[in-house]
Scaffold this active site. Structure first.
Site, PDB file in Angstrom:
ATOM      1  N   HIS A 170       6.139 -19.640 -10.426  1.00 39.93           N
ATOM      2  CA  HIS A 170       4.562 -19.955  -9.624  1.00 39.93           C
ATOM      3  C   HIS A 170       4.031 -21.120 -10.140  1.00 39.93           C
ATOM      4  CE1 HIS A 170       5.385 -15.545  -8.440  1.00 39.93           C
ATOM      5  NE2 HIS A 170       5.996 -15.741  -9.347  1.00 39.93           N
ATOM      6  N   SER A 291      -2.154 -50.036  -8.538  1.00 47.78           N
ATOM      7  CA  SER A 291      -3.039 -49.615  -7.330  1.00 47.78           C
ATOM      8  C   SER A 291      -3.849 -50.786  -7.322  1.00 47.78           C
ATOM      9  CB  SER A 291      -4.029 -48.636  -7.682  1.00 47.78           C
ATOM     10  OG  SER A 291      -5.430 -48.541  -7.285  1.00 47.78           O
ATOM     11  N   LYS A 297      -3.570 -47.332 -12.619  1.00 43.58           N
ATOM     12  CA  LYS A 297      -2.701 -46.463 -12.262  1.00 43.58           C
ATOM     13  C   LYS A 297      -1.039 -46.947 -12.239  1.00 43.58           C
ATOM     14  CE  LYS A 297      -3.401 -43.505  -9.293  1.00 43.58           C
ATOM     15  NZ  LYS A 297      -4.003 -43.553  -8.159  1.00 43.58           N
ATOM     16  N   GLU A 304       7.701 -40.173  -4.114  1.00 41.94           N
ATOM     17  CA  GLU A 304       6.796 -39.814  -3.149  1.00 41.94           C
ATOM     18  C   GLU A 304       7.709 -40.154  -1.884  1.00 41.94           C
ATOM     19  OE1 GLU A 304       3.509 -42.024  -5.223  1.00 41.94           O
ATOM     20  OE2 GLU A 304       2.686 -40.915  -3.615  1.00 41.94           O
TER      21      GLU A 304
END
Ligand code: ARG
Length: 480
Positions: A170, A291, A297, A304
């Site tokens: 979970h 970024s 970043k 992804e």
């Protein structure tokens, strides 16, 4: 898009020389556009020419074609292949597909004898053959790539056999595990992916050649000859099935979907692990992007995108099943729509495997951080309950209850379980002894899990060795 006159003739109208005997006019421009597959099926050129070479040889062996014509055709086909590979071939939409583009060029090169190649053959068995060969070649290319990904995972698992991390259910801290154990879970998943692809390969390895349009051929052909020459186990038994079967495309994309789902789950974990709240791993400059606005970043774009490409692959599966589900026997032009989903699924999977292999080799683990998180949130509570079962003979349910009470106490005080004093513990269960503290560390917790398939570092080191033997042992290689 400008509105098109849908009945306009295509430029260079005129009937098709491959099938235009009874045609006086050329197709409407829109007909040519919806009909043509050359934009994507040119990728089948190598399989198409290999099939034609085998077919021509068989025609000669059966006395259907003279040896001289056979030689001329062979020479011409090789020349066409050279032109395509050398980038000198002019593909034409007017010639619809790869089969007619190749045959038309062959005729330009060797003259009317080119027309004899299509004896006892149809584009229906020809395309069924080409796609089968393409899927087989693709499986043979993906197989060592998946093996490579397993090798990367096993290497890293070996290195991190004793690196402690939190195991989650979970996405809540559950029990301490080792990072190596976690990585080896993916080795098993990919092992199943490889076996599914091998399975698909074994089942697809029958030749449709000889089915011709759908009913077989009146010529004295030998489908066993072409089957053997092309590395198939034998010819297909039923000509109608031979031209209408696309199971192998569905099976391949199904296997690809599951492989992609596995890659996606690993990609998702990488995204989570390298996020600031986790900091379990870091990816290097090689697998992140910056970024344009936030200088701090490091985005895990490759992970992804691997995760996202799963959508395309599963989409291809749905698209193909939907195309096939209502088709009567035998060949229907709808089947031309199998290729773009197939190619896209294969390309996406190939890219995803390569990207994940790169990231697994690239990632740098942060064992201190992983251990700290693994030790928090009472992750050794189960070890305490197991101690109560083992050492003082409590039934597990009661041990669970006692432990829950102790976790509650510790949590109220804002301390870890092993910071409770012995008297605080004995106030809940008087038979607890000092020995209990021995099991309340994450190291003791993982070390104790020596059961088959468990996370103990010694197990993991052994499992990595066994995985190497099971999955990376001398590969049987492509059986063409
Ligand atoms: N381009 C076609 C396909 O991909 C080849 C087979 C065409 N056969 C035919 N009878 N029109 O399915």
């Amino acid at each position: 898009m400008a509105r098109k006159n849908t009945t306009a003739r295509a430029p260079k109208s005129g009937s098709n020389s491959m099938w235009g005997g009874r045609y006086k006019l050329g197709p409407a421009e829109i007909m040519e556009r919806i009909n043509a597959s050359i934009g994507f099926d040119r990728r089948l050129y190598a399989q198409d020419i290999a099939g034609s070479l085998a077919h021509a040889d068989m025609l000669v062996a059966q006395g259907i074609l003279t040896a001289k014509d056979g030689r001329t055709i062979r020479r011409g086909l090789v020349k066409v292949r050279d032109e395509i590979e050398g980038g000198r071939f002019k593909f034409s939409t007017r010639l619809e597909d790869i089969h007619m583009n190749v045959e038309s060029r062959l005729a330009e090169l060797i003259g009317p004898v080119a027309g004899r190649l299509h004896t006892a053959r149809s584009r229906n068995d020809q395309v069924a053959l080409d796609v089968r060969l393409w899927v087989r070649d693709t499986i043979d290319r993906l197989e060592p790539m998946l093996q490579d990904l397993q090798a990367a995972l096993i290497d890293r698992a070996d290195e991190h056999a004793a690196t402690i991390m939190p195991g989650f259910t979970h996405l809540q801290t559950a029990q301490p595990i080792t990072f190596g154990h976690h990585l080896l879970a993916y080795v098993e998943m990919i092992g199943r992916d490889r076996s599914r692809l091998a399975d698909c390969r074994a089942r697809l390895n029958q030749s449709p050649l000889g089915a011709a349009a759908l009913a077989g051929s009146p010529h004295p052909i030998d489908p066993r000859h072409t089957a053997r020459a092309l590395g198939f186990d034998g010819p297909m038994a039923n000509s109608l099935d031979a031209v209408s079967d696309r199971d192998y495309v569905v099976e391949f994309i199904a296997a690809a979907s599951l492989a992609a789902i596995h890659l996606s789950r690993l990609a998702e974990e990488i995204v989570i692990w390298c996020s600031a709240p986790f900091r379990f791993i870091a990816l290097s400059d090689a697998f992140t992007t910056g970024s344009s606005i936030m200088p701090q970043k490091r985005n895990p774009d490759a992970a992804e995108l691997t995760r996202a490409k799963t959508g395309r692959i599963v989409g291809a599966f749905v698209a193909l099943c939907t195309v096939l589900k209502g088709l009567p026997l035998t060949y229907q032009k709808d089947m031309q729509e199998d290729k773009e989903p197939l190619f896209d699924a294969a390309d996406s999977l190939e890219l995803g495997i390569a990207a994940m292999t790169g990231m697994v080799r690239d990632l740098k683990a942060n064992p201190a951080r992983m251990r700290a998180v693994a030790a928090a949130d009472y992750s050794v509570a189960t070890d305490l309950a197991d101690w109560l079962v083992r050492e003082i003979g409590l039934p597990f349910r009661q041990a669970h209850h006692v432990t829950g009470t102790l976790v509650g106490k510790a949590s109220d005080k804002g301390i870890d379980l092993d910071k409770l004093s012995l008297s605080e513990m004995q106030a809940v269960e008087r038979r607890i002894t000092r020995d209990v503290y021995r099991v309340l560390t994450v190291e003791a917790s993982v070390k104790a899990r020596k059961s088959l398939g468990g996370t103990a570092p010694a197990n993991v080191a052994r499992a990595a060795r066994e995985a190497r033997r099971r999955f990376l042992g001398r590969s049987k290689g492509a059986r063409r």
